[in-house]
Enzyme design. Structure first.
Site, PDB file in Angstrom:
ATOM      1  CE  LYS A  98      -3.268   1.748   2.325  1.00 52.93           C
ATOM      2  NZ  LYS A  98      -4.095   2.390   3.943  1.00 52.93           N
ATOM      3  CB  SER A 173      -8.220   3.779   2.536  1.00 52.09           C
ATOM      4  OG  SER A 173      -6.808   3.714   3.867  1.00 52.09           O
ATOM      5  CB  SER A 197      -7.942   1.032   5.679  1.00 53.42           C
ATOM      6  OG  SER A 197      -8.474   2.456   5.840  1.00 53.42           O
TER       7      SER A 197
END
Ligand code: GLN
Length: 496
Positions: A98, A173, A197
């Protein structure tokens, strides 16, 4: 599920080395295929890049690829295999990271324009540990800006689409990490979880997402959103793969004073222990209004499945759950407003051109660099921390946070783990909530509590809706008892 494919894959390696099969391996099958020279780490990386080339134009999971770094590492692993040396646990396994997680020499944007050209001078500890264990980093995945969001629509670059239905969000996210794993563009990925997330995008995309106990995994090199709530953890196709990643990244790190000095068990070995006799809690607060019927039914039948596996199911009460969303959105925004003060155009990232004074540089750099949701959070957080409101908002939220944590402590006196839905609904359509921040925030109701309490939680796939959208089952555990959470998740995964 994946391990059933092993014999078939052996056949494929010998006769039909189609790149597409190379993208469907678990960590262990990939590593042993490289070790036994049935394929190479290079071929695995190339197969994943080919898949990204083919699929990611429409999905949008990646922001940056780092092929040179990947092929160098793959080559190192292939040479070890050629010399007959035993490969480390992730030898040759292609992974995605990420983009809030720092990678030395590889652009790390946090999904924000303000860091659009930022290249970190060091690796995050979790990335360094993954690479030391032989993993091959393919690239950086898209996310909501500074990890603020639940749909990935807050990325400053482009949204991510759900591989199961391109008209729907992948969750957020860590939406890019979840989509990359779901679409076989990486074997596993690292994500971050501050209010859900990792678990929520895992549930929307039909993969496994695991958030460890706060402090279990070092945050060194994680771009801070809300430091008392931020966690790094894996997204994976199977529970076992998540356990292997956790075993690799967990443990004390002298670079993060909040990383815990608690012995790390062998999570993979622990998976073998039986679940019979474990006590599971079910809290009515997680089955109230707003829970979609199909999700409710899927989770209820999962609970029945646990009963048939010999678990005892007991009611527990988590009475402060209704206060979790306001508490989370006060604490997270307060910490974010402080953490994001560093983006001032001086040291990192975007600096507005043609300014006449220092204050104009700060103002314009931040105005041009941050997106709407990040600005909203900075304003909310600054307000909550300001003199005169601090006691009423921030301090009050801290007190309620303790009550939420105490609810779990009480419940865990009676039970070993708690089972809930991960999210009240399956993946929603792109744009469905983007003009209604409150509706977006409210959908985090089942995930923010674990972050507030600092306890571990997993989302594991638990069936589909009529529209074939994945549903996620959440299992929450005691502090530092990741092993029980993983064991239950794997027992469920294998039973279905
Ligand atoms: N959806 C939550 C938020 O917007 C959680 C985000 C996260 O876990 N990083 O804050």
């Amino acid at each position: 599920m994946r391990s059933d494919a092993v014999s078939l894959l052996h056949f494929d390696f010998c006769l039909l080395p189609l790149p597409v099969q190379l993208t469907q391996l678990s960590i262990d099958t990939a590593r042993s295929a490289v070790q036994e020279r049935k394929t190479t780490a290079l071929a695995l990386a190339e197969a994943h890049y080919a898949r990204i080339q083919k699929e990611d134009g429409q999905i949008g999971a990646f922001l940056t690829l780092c092929k040179e770094r990947a092929l160098e590492q793959a080559d190192r692993i292939d040479r070890m295999a050629a010399e007959g040396k035993p490969l480390p646990p992730l030898g040759g396994v292609p992974i995605a990271i990420k983009d809030v997680i720092s990678t030395r020499g590889v652009r790390t944007t946090a999904g924000s324009k303000i860091l659009g050209n930022y290249v970190p001078p060091y690796d995050c500890t979790a990335v360094a540990r993954m690479e030391a264990a032989g993993a091959v980093v393919l690239g950086k995945t898209n996310c909501d800006e500074f990890a603020m969001g639940s749909s990935n629509e807050n990325s400053a670059f482009h949204p991510v689409r759900n591989p199961r239905d391109l008209n729907r969000v992948p969750g957020g996210s860590s939406g890019g990490s979840a989509a990359a794993v779901a679409a076989d563009m990486a074997v596993v990925a690292l994500g971050s979880d501050t209010g859900g997330s990792i678990r929520q995008p895992a549930s929307f995309c039909g993969v496994v997402g695991f958030m460890p106990t706060y402090g279990r995994v070092s945050r060194y090199g994680l771009i801070a959103f809300a430091s008392s709530l931020d966690h790094i953890g894996p997204l994976a196709k199977t529970v076992k793969d998540a356990a292997i990643v956790l075993r690799t990244i967990a443990g004390r790190d002298s670079m993060d004073s909040t990383s815990a000095d608690v012995p790390v068990p062998d999570y993979v070995a622990e998976l073998e222990k039986p679940v019979r006799g474990l006590k599971l809690g079910v809290a009515k607060e997680y089955f109230g209004d707003g829970l979609d019927d199909e999700v409710r039914h899927a989770v209820e039948s999962a609970i029945d499945k646990f009963k048939s596996l010999g678990c005892e199911v007991l009611p527990v009460s988590l009475p402060h759950t209704p206060y979790a969303i306001p508490t989370y959105y006060l604490i997270a925004t307060a910490e974010a407003s402080s953490n994001l003060a560093r983006y001032d155009g001086v040291r990192y990232g975007h600096r507005a051109p043609g300014v006449n004074s220092l204050s104009e540089m700060y103002r314009r750099s931040r105005d041009e660099g941050f997106g709407a949701e990040v600005k909203r959070r900075i304003m909310l957080g600054t307000y909550a921390l300001s003199a005169g409101y601090y006691d009423a908002y921030y301090l009050k939220a801290q007190k309620v946070r303790s009550l939420v944590a105490r609810d779990f402590e009480e419940a865990f006196r009676k039970v070993d783990a708690i089972v809930t839905p991960t999210s009240p609904t399956a993946a929603f359509r792109l744009g469905a909530k983007s003009n209604d921040p409150l509706a977006m925030y409210l959908a985090d109701i089942y995930t923010v509590t674990a972050d507030l309490a600092g306890i571990p939680g997993i989302s594991v796939p638990c069936g589909e809706t009529r529209e074939k959208l994945p549903i996620g089952l959440q299992i929450l555990g005691k502090h530092f008892d990741e092993a029980t959470v993983l064991r239950l998740a794997q027992a469920y995964e294998q039973a279905v």
